[in-house]
Motif scaffolding. Structure first.
Motif, mmCIF file in Angstrom:
data_model
loop_
_atom_site.group_PDB
_atom_site.id
_atom_site.type_symbol
_atom_site.label_atom_id
_atom_site.label_comp_id
_atom_site.label_asym_id
_atom_site.label_seq_id
_atom_site.Cartn_x
_atom_site.Cartn_y
_atom_site.Cartn_z
ATOM 1 N N PHE A 1 0.831 -1.192 0.000
ATOM 2 C CA PHE A 1 0.000 0.000 0.000
ATOM 3 C C PHE A 1 0.878 1.260 0.000
ATOM 4 N N VAL A 2 0.221 2.396 0.159
ATOM 5 C CA VAL A 2 0.933 3.663 -0.002
ATOM 6 C C VAL A 2 2.232 3.761 0.828
ATOM 7 N N PRO A 3 2.224 3.367 2.113
ATOM 8 C CA PRO A 3 3.477 3.535 2.875
ATOM 9 C C PRO A 3 4.649 2.785 2.232
ATOM 10 N N GLN A 4 4.411 1.565 1.785
ATOM 11 C CA GLN A 4 5.486 0.775 1.182
ATOM 12 C C GLN A 4 5.963 1.400 -0.131
ATOM 13 N N LEU B 1 5.825 4.529 -0.965
ATOM 14 C CA LEU B 1 6.585 5.749 -0.676
ATOM 15 C C LEU B 1 8.005 5.417 -0.227
ATOM 16 N N MET B 2 8.148 4.350 0.522
ATOM 17 C CA MET B 2 9.493 3.943 0.935
ATOM 18 C C MET B 2 10.323 3.550 -0.284
ATOM 19 N N LEU C 1 -7.264 19.860 -4.575
ATOM 20 C CA LEU C 1 -5.972 20.035 -3.897
ATOM 21 C C LEU C 1 -5.365 18.707 -3.464
ATOM 22 N N HIS C 2 -5.967 17.610 -3.899
ATOM 23 C CA HIS C 2 -5.495 16.304 -3.417
ATOM 24 C C HIS C 2 -4.350 15.797 -4.282
ATOM 25 N N ILE D 1 -1.993 13.020 -3.203
ATOM 26 C CA ILE D 1 -1.322 11.756 -2.850
ATOM 27 C C ILE D 1 -1.227 10.862 -4.090
ATOM 28 N N LEU E 1 -12.270 14.570 -6.449
ATOM 29 C CA LEU E 1 -13.630 15.008 -6.129
ATOM 30 C C LEU E 1 -14.546 14.859 -7.339
ATOM 31 N N ASN F 1 -18.192 21.745 -2.544
ATOM 32 C CA ASN F 1 -17.595 20.636 -1.815
ATOM 33 C C ASN F 1 -17.388 21.054 -0.380
ATOM 34 N N THR G 1 1.191 14.187 4.526
ATOM 35 C CA THR G 1 1.462 12.832 4.021
ATOM 36 C C THR G 1 2.780 12.254 4.541
ATOM 37 N N PHE H 1 2.918 8.713 6.278
ATOM 38 C CA PHE H 1 3.059 7.367 5.696
ATOM 39 C C PHE H 1 4.474 6.829 5.895
ATOM 40 N N MET H 2 5.471 7.672 5.655
ATOM 41 C CA MET H 2 6.837 7.183 5.831
ATOM 42 C C MET H 2 7.230 7.105 7.297
ATOM 43 N N MET I 1 6.940 3.868 9.103
ATOM 44 C CA MET I 1 8.055 2.943 8.958
ATOM 45 C C MET I 1 9.294 3.427 9.699
ATOM 46 N N GLN J 1 -5.551 3.648 2.672
ATOM 47 C CA GLN J 1 -4.253 3.723 1.990
ATOM 48 C C GLN J 1 -3.160 2.902 2.667
ATOM 49 N N ILE J 2 -3.478 2.274 3.783
ATOM 50 C CA ILE J 2 -2.402 1.542 4.465
ATOM 51 C C ILE J 2 -2.679 0.044 4.511
ATOM 52 N N ASP J 3 -1.626 -0.706 4.739
ATOM 53 C CA ASP J 3 -1.688 -2.163 4.733
ATOM 54 C C ASP J 3 -2.237 -2.687 6.065
#
Lengths: 224, 455
Positions: A71-74, A76-77, A113-114, A116, A162, B86, B150, B153-154, B157, B198-200
């Motif tokens: 997922f995203v964290p991995q 990004l690493m 503005l998103h 990620i 959006l 929105n 954001t 996320f890192m 870890m 978004q996370i595992d």
């Protein structure tokens, strides 16, 4: 393990440098930073470091991301590991020793503005050998048109998170294609679908970054 | 049974007479009032008026008070970018700009729009004693992301202890908000934590589960029910979400409802969702919305399921699309029609009716739902029968109900789209409303005369 394989492995598993505690099973080992430097010092072609090291690792993580096993964290690493490796290659890009595949202009659509998702795609493209021109967020037709003019022949991608901003893509695509009818435009983002992509006359919808890379690569193949 | 009881029963996994319907109306209520999202979300009076209108218009069984996941962040110093169509977006993350965790202020009722949110809840409670009200709070992980950006996320870890400290803090904020919502009269408090998609699962178990579980415990101790909302493809975390022990989970179209049903019911957690926001609600037709909603209802069943859009509906969602779903929820006949035509278009082979038609007789085929609740079906068939009788052997009148395979095949073969319908010698003549008897008689006479002439 051969050094290029080690580089690919570090990128795939997000091992940035020796200092980084992640992943736990590679603690105190060298990371992408050290291995890329070592490879270049030992005389390996910068182009091989990119294509047979860094890019292999990014491709593997891209495939895993698509399959929902990471997922995203991995990711990004991995992207961070790749970018510290890329930093060593920078002088070789400038000298022309390493050629990039092509240019990719990217931005989050006006009103949105998103970033990620857009950033992930940008990082994956860079890790796959593209030069990325990142226009940031809240990007309207004027900025896309200017970038198109400055970087002719680039691929262009836009994202939206959006439901209210995704409709702004239609207008930008019309403008871009007015200037260059062969302009390829990629779209993505959580609320989008193939149906919507067809409706606004975009060339490609990808639900994940790997899809963007595969389609961009296939366009390159067609061109060559 | 009040609408509120219906919602509470479903959340508690009890059998319900029908599926409860929770139209997640957020800033869309602003469009009902003809004002911008910004004007709407900043005013108690507007929210009360708009939500009351939406409850009425869409026959809601339950409704969120305010769908805005920026309230806490705003009260804690994040800057917001307001939009016309929105909810606002968080544009500054104080901890990414160098503010230390110790210097982030724990919000109080006086900060930002929190007091307004609670007063709105009180007013809506007073106005709607029989509707289930949801208080929505920003989930601890999404709130942490608002504060840190954001980088989180890192940091999962690289600096896990730092993230744990931040999560402990955001959990305190969640507990505070949950308690305030219950005090103000909310029946259900929902943790809305979209960023967890978004996370595992391992990161979820380590960095979200203990904190979300604590908030659900707080909600329970306050005497309210709880729900866990997530948007995006969070399939990997559904089981872990259930392990946080909410009473209910709610998901969007990115995850299959079958999957969520199987996982959550197995864990003793009720579930809700997941009408498609864009393809159906925003861009689809009324029929497409109804079909989507029906597919959800048929998957969900009448035990432990609540029908809802995947998330906050888009501001410009057409009113008629939402009303079509509200109508469908209570209209078993329409549900039957849709089911039958769905089956018909997909799997059913059309019948060969060559032997069905007679050269010297008229066929009066009545296609019905044959449900006990379908009085119109019974009356229409009775009318056709009464009218046919005087013709004796010249007219064959028969009922085909779509609860049988033959009925479904007949419906499709005859091209019937609504129930009940009278078809005379293959021609759809009377749809839905029962015609005066002499009109049916006239049609039969005319058809019979034609046939006698030919013979």
């Amino acid at each position: 393990m051969e050094i290029l394989e080690k580089i690919a492995h570090c990128v795939e598993f997000g091992k940035i440098n020796k200092k980084s505690p992640y992943p736990p099973n590679m603690r105190n080992e060298d990371g992408a930073d050290e291995y890329v430097k070592e490879a270049l010092d030992s005389g390996i072609e910068p182009n091989d470091v990119l294509k047979e090291g860094l890019m292999i690792g990014m491709n593997k993580i891209g495939v895993k991301f698509r399959a929902n096993t990471v997922f995203v964290p991995q990711v990004l690493m991995s992207a961070k590991s790749m970018s510290v490796g890329m930093a060593h290659l920078r002088p070789h890009f400038i000298s022309g020793a390493v050629q990039r595949k092509g240019k990719f202009i990217i931005g989050t659509i006006k009103g949105d503005l998103h970033d990620i998702g857009k950033n992930l795609v940008a990082m994956m493209l860079e890790g796959n050998g593209y030069e990325v021109i990142d226009l940031g967020v809240d990007v309207g037709a004027d900025k896309f048109l200017e970038a198109q003019k400055q970087h002719p022949g680039s691929l262009i991608g836009m994202s939206a998170l959006l439901t209210t901003t995704m409709t702004n893509m239609a207008e930008v695509i019309v403008e871009l294609k007015k200037v260059d009818p062969t302009q390829k435009v990629f779209v993505g983002g959580a609320p989008l679908s193939q149906e919507f992509c067809d409706k606004i006359n975009a060339d490609y919808y990808a639900p994940d970054p790997q899809g963007v890379i595969e389609y961009a690569n296939s366009l390159l193949q067609l061109a060559s | 049974m009040t609408k509120k009881d219906l919602v509470i029963s479903a959340i508690k996994l009890e059998e319900t007479p029908r599926v409860p319907w929770i139209p997640f109306v957020g800033c869309h209520a602003g469009s009902l009032l003809g004002i911008t999202a910004t004007e709407f979300l900043r005013s108690k009076d507007h929210i009360v008026k708009g939500v009351n209108q939406a409850i009425e218009l869409y026959s809601a069984d339950g409704m969120p008070v305010i769908f805005d996941l920026q309230i806490e962040a705003e009260a804690m110093g994040c800057k917001l970018n307001w939009a016309d169509d929105n909810p606002p977006a968080v544009v500054s993350h104080p901890m990414a700009e160098g503010v230390a965790l110790e210097d982030i202020k724990m919000p109080t009722i006086e900060d930002g729009r929190i007091k307004m949110a609670m007063e709105t809840t009180k007013q809506l409670r007073a106005d709607n004693p029989d509707i289930a009200l949801y208080g929505l709070i920003t989930g601890p992980f999404t709130l942490a992301l608002h504060l840190l950006g954001t980088d989180i996320f890192m940091k999962l870890m690289l600096e896990p202890d730092y993230v744990h400290d931040l999560m402990k803090f955001t959990t305190k904020v969640c507990n505070f908000m949950a308690t305030e919502y219950v005090k103000a009269g909310a029946d259900i408090v929902a943790i809305v934590d979209p960023m967890t998609s978004q996370i595992d699962p391992m990161s979820f178990e380590e960095f979200v589960q203990p904190y979300a579980a604590e908030v659900f415990e707080t909600i329970k101790n306050e005497g309210a029910l709880s729900s866990f909302f997530v948007c995006g493809n969070a399939k990997q975390n559904i089981e872990a979400m259930c392990n946080c022990k909410p009473d209910n989970i709610s998901i969007d179209e990115n995850i299959s409802l079958e999957y969520v049903r199987d996982v959550s019911l197995n864990k003793g957690v009720s579930f809700g969702g997941n009408i498609q926001l864009t393809v159906s609600l925003l861009m689809g037709t009324e029929e497409e919305c109804q079909r989507d909603a029906l597919a959800c209802m048929d998957t969900g069943g009448k035990k432990g399921f609540l029908l809802a859009p995947g998330c906050d509906i888009p501001m410009d969602t057409p009113v008629h699309n939402m009303k079509a779903i509200a109508d469908l929820v209570k209209d078993e006949m329409r549900q039957g029609e849709l089911r039958a035509s769905e089956v018909a278009t997909k799997e059913v082979d059309k019948l060969d009716l060559t032997a069905h038609w007679k050269s010297d007789k008229v066929r009066v085929d009545v296609v019905t739902l044959n449900s006990k609740s379908c009085a119109a079906c019974q009356y229409m068939f009775k009318a056709a029968e009464v009218v046919s009788e005087p013709f004796g052997d010249d007219v064959i009148c028969k009922e085909y109900n779509i609860m049988t395979e033959e009925g479904v095949q007949m419906m499709q073969t005859l091209g019937v789209r609504n129930l009940p319908t009278i078809v005379i010698d293959g021609k759809v003549e009377f749809v839905s409303q029962i015609p005066p008897l002499d009109e049916i008689t006239k049609k039969i006479e005319a058809q019979l005369a034609k046939k006698k002439q030919l013979v």
